[in-house]
Design an enzyme around this catalytic site. Structure first.
Site, PDB file in Angstrom:
ATOM      1  N   GLU A 167       0.807  -1.219   0.000  1.00 58.21           N
ATOM      2  CA  GLU A 167       0.000   0.000   0.000  1.00 58.21           C
ATOM      3  C   GLU A 167       0.847   1.279   0.000  1.00 58.21           C
ATOM      4  OE1 GLU A 167      -2.800  -0.161   3.204  1.00 58.21           O
ATOM      5  OE2 GLU A 167      -3.914  -1.840   2.360  1.00 58.21           O
ATOM      6  N   GLU A 365      -5.222  -8.724   1.093  1.00 60.86           N
ATOM      7  CA  GLU A 365      -5.881  -8.346   2.343  1.00 60.86           C
ATOM      8  C   GLU A 365      -7.353  -8.127   2.078  1.00 60.86           C
ATOM      9  OE1 GLU A 365      -4.405  -5.019   4.596  1.00 60.86           O
ATOM     10  OE2 GLU A 365      -2.311  -5.549   4.202  1.00 60.86           O
TER      11      GLU A 365
END
Length: 463
Positions: A167, A365
């Site tokens: 991320e 995720e």
């Protein structure tokens, strides 16, 4: 009865990060990262004044925790390496205790037969490098590549697949266009520069990895947050276009396609924010794209055309192109304040299929954080049926995408065991396994037992 069966060799696992799970001891040799330092300076910024010092205690409980991975049916596991555990000052002398720790952890995970994916960077820059400018200072690219090379050299025989970053947009949004990560400034020029240096560092690490001829693959993990317009009007659709451009495509396009979107480059040029680049650096990015993509998905982004005209004195952020919008039909997770919208996972799958060479990818995720889970304890076990329902709903959409031709080969839940979460600490729990903060006791939740059956059956059935 409807049965959702996933492809052969599809993996089932969970993801965590080293700074959120390991903790530290007085003799482990680890240096401070950004979060260690920030907690020392401003503990009141962290929920209940709980910092990263203890985390989930994986550093001292990893043998027990690895056994629980197998007990919950996982066939794959993603974690990370703390840069500051290997290089306490970011560069220089390596911490041999850190090498020994990770080698033992990875050896035990492989002995359990799990596919091991290791991420190199999860928001945890050694603080000593931040004092030199961090990701704004171009020297950081060389420092990162040296760190990545040390990881490949020391653990390449144990790790199946690697990820360069997790991320990467988040520390930019929250640290250089916000104040929830260090350095906590509103500095658009620095934000853009950080993004470029991260992308260049990722490409160079990929190049080094491939040159070593190791048997695995190397990719990147991006949080893809699809932006949906409030209406079909041209203004709202334009707002969603720019939101996707800055939220997802700024890293997705160069990582997978090898180049930045023309519209992004032109927009930054018009704003006088375009960083200095060289032809050779852009060629490095073009030639060193990822082998696979990890996708983190939690919530969609609902946007509309900005209501107010922009003033020239306003500080630039991507939000000047759109306003947030609350969809009246949204189903919300009240604890996290995020919309639950499984449909987006299908939309992500189709977007990757159609616009990104149908690259090999997996869900890196996906999960649901809930506050006060102790109230759901019955018979000593948390009855988290809400988590099971959340997973099922997202898997249905993922299954639909795979049936439509998307090249997805795995699903990872965030997370295995309740972990420390940045400034939110343990406010919300995400794990398949409950962590008792007072005693350190681990107890498998109902979702953990269900996940074992999900993995064993490679899918699930539902009326």
């Amino acid at each position: 009865m409807k049965t959702y069966t996933f492809p052969k060799h599809f993996f089932w696992g969970s993801a965590t990060s080293a700074p959120q799970s390991e903790g530290r001891t007085k003799t482990d040799g680890k240096g401070d990262n950004l979060w260690d330092h920030w907690f020392k300076e401003e503990p009141e910024r962290f929920f209940n004044n709980v910092g990263p010092t203890e985390a989930s205690g994986f550093y001292t409980h990893y043998q027990e925790d690895i056994a629980l991975l197998k007990a919950t049916g996982q066939t794959a596991f993603r974690t990370s390496i703390q840069w500051s555990r290997l290089f306490p000052l970011g560069r220089g002398m390596i911490n041999e205790k850190g090498i020994a720790f990770y080698r033992d952890v990875f050896t035990r995970i492989k002995a359990e037969g799990l596919h091991l994916i290791v991420n190199l960077y999860h928001f945890d820059l050694p603080y000593a490098l931040q004092e030199e400018g961090g990701w704004v200072n171009k020297q950081i690219v060389d420092d990162y590549v040296n760190y990545a090379t040390a990881c490949f050299n020391n653990f390449g025989d144990l790790v199946d697949d690697w990820a360069t970053f997790n991320e990467p947009i988040v520390p930019i949004e929250l640290g250089y266009l916000g104040q929830d990560h260090l350095p906590g400034v509103i500095a658009p020029r620095e934000a853009v520069l950080v993004g470029y240096h991260v992308q260049l560092a990722s490409a160079r690490a990929i190049q080094v990895y491939h040159q070593k001829g190791l048997p695995g693959k190397i990719g990147i993990i991006l949080n893809l947050t699809p932006a949906y317009p409030r209406s079909d009007s041209a203004a709202d659709r334009k707002a969603a276009y720019y939101a996707n451009l800055f939220q997802s495509r700024c890293f997705l396009d160069p990582s997978v396609l090898g180049h930045y979107p023309d519209e992004l480059v032109e927009t930054l040029r018009q704003e006088d924010l375009l960083p200095a680049t060289t032809a050779s650096e852009l060629e490095e990015i073009a030639q060193n794209t990822v082998d696979f993509l990890g996708v983190n998905y939690y919530q969609p982004l609902r946007v509309q055309a900005p209501k107010n005209s922009r003033s020239k004195c306003d500080v630039w952020t991507p939000n000047v192109y759109y306003d947030l919008y609350h969809w009246p039909k949204a189903v919300m997770n009240p604890y996290r304040g995020w919309e639950i919208y499984p449909q987006a996972l299908y939309d992500i799958a189709i977007n990757i299929r159609d616009h990104y060479h149908n690259i090999d990818w997996f869900v890196a995720e996906n999960g649901m954080g809930v506050e006060g889970e102790e109230r759901f304890i019955q018979g000593g076990v948390i009855q988290d049926d809400y988590r099971i329902a959340f997973i099922k709903d997202h898997l249905k959409m993922l299954h639909r995408g795979i049936e439509a031709g998307a090249n997805c080969h795995g699903y990872m839940l965030w997370t295995f065991i309740d972990c420390w979460s940045w400034t939110n600490a343990y406010k919300n729990r995400y794990g398949l396994v409950r962590l008792d903060l007072a005693t350190g006791q681990r107890t498998v939740k109902k979702s953990g037992h269900w996940f074992r059956q999900l993995s064993k059956q490679n899918g699930f059935s539902e009326e």
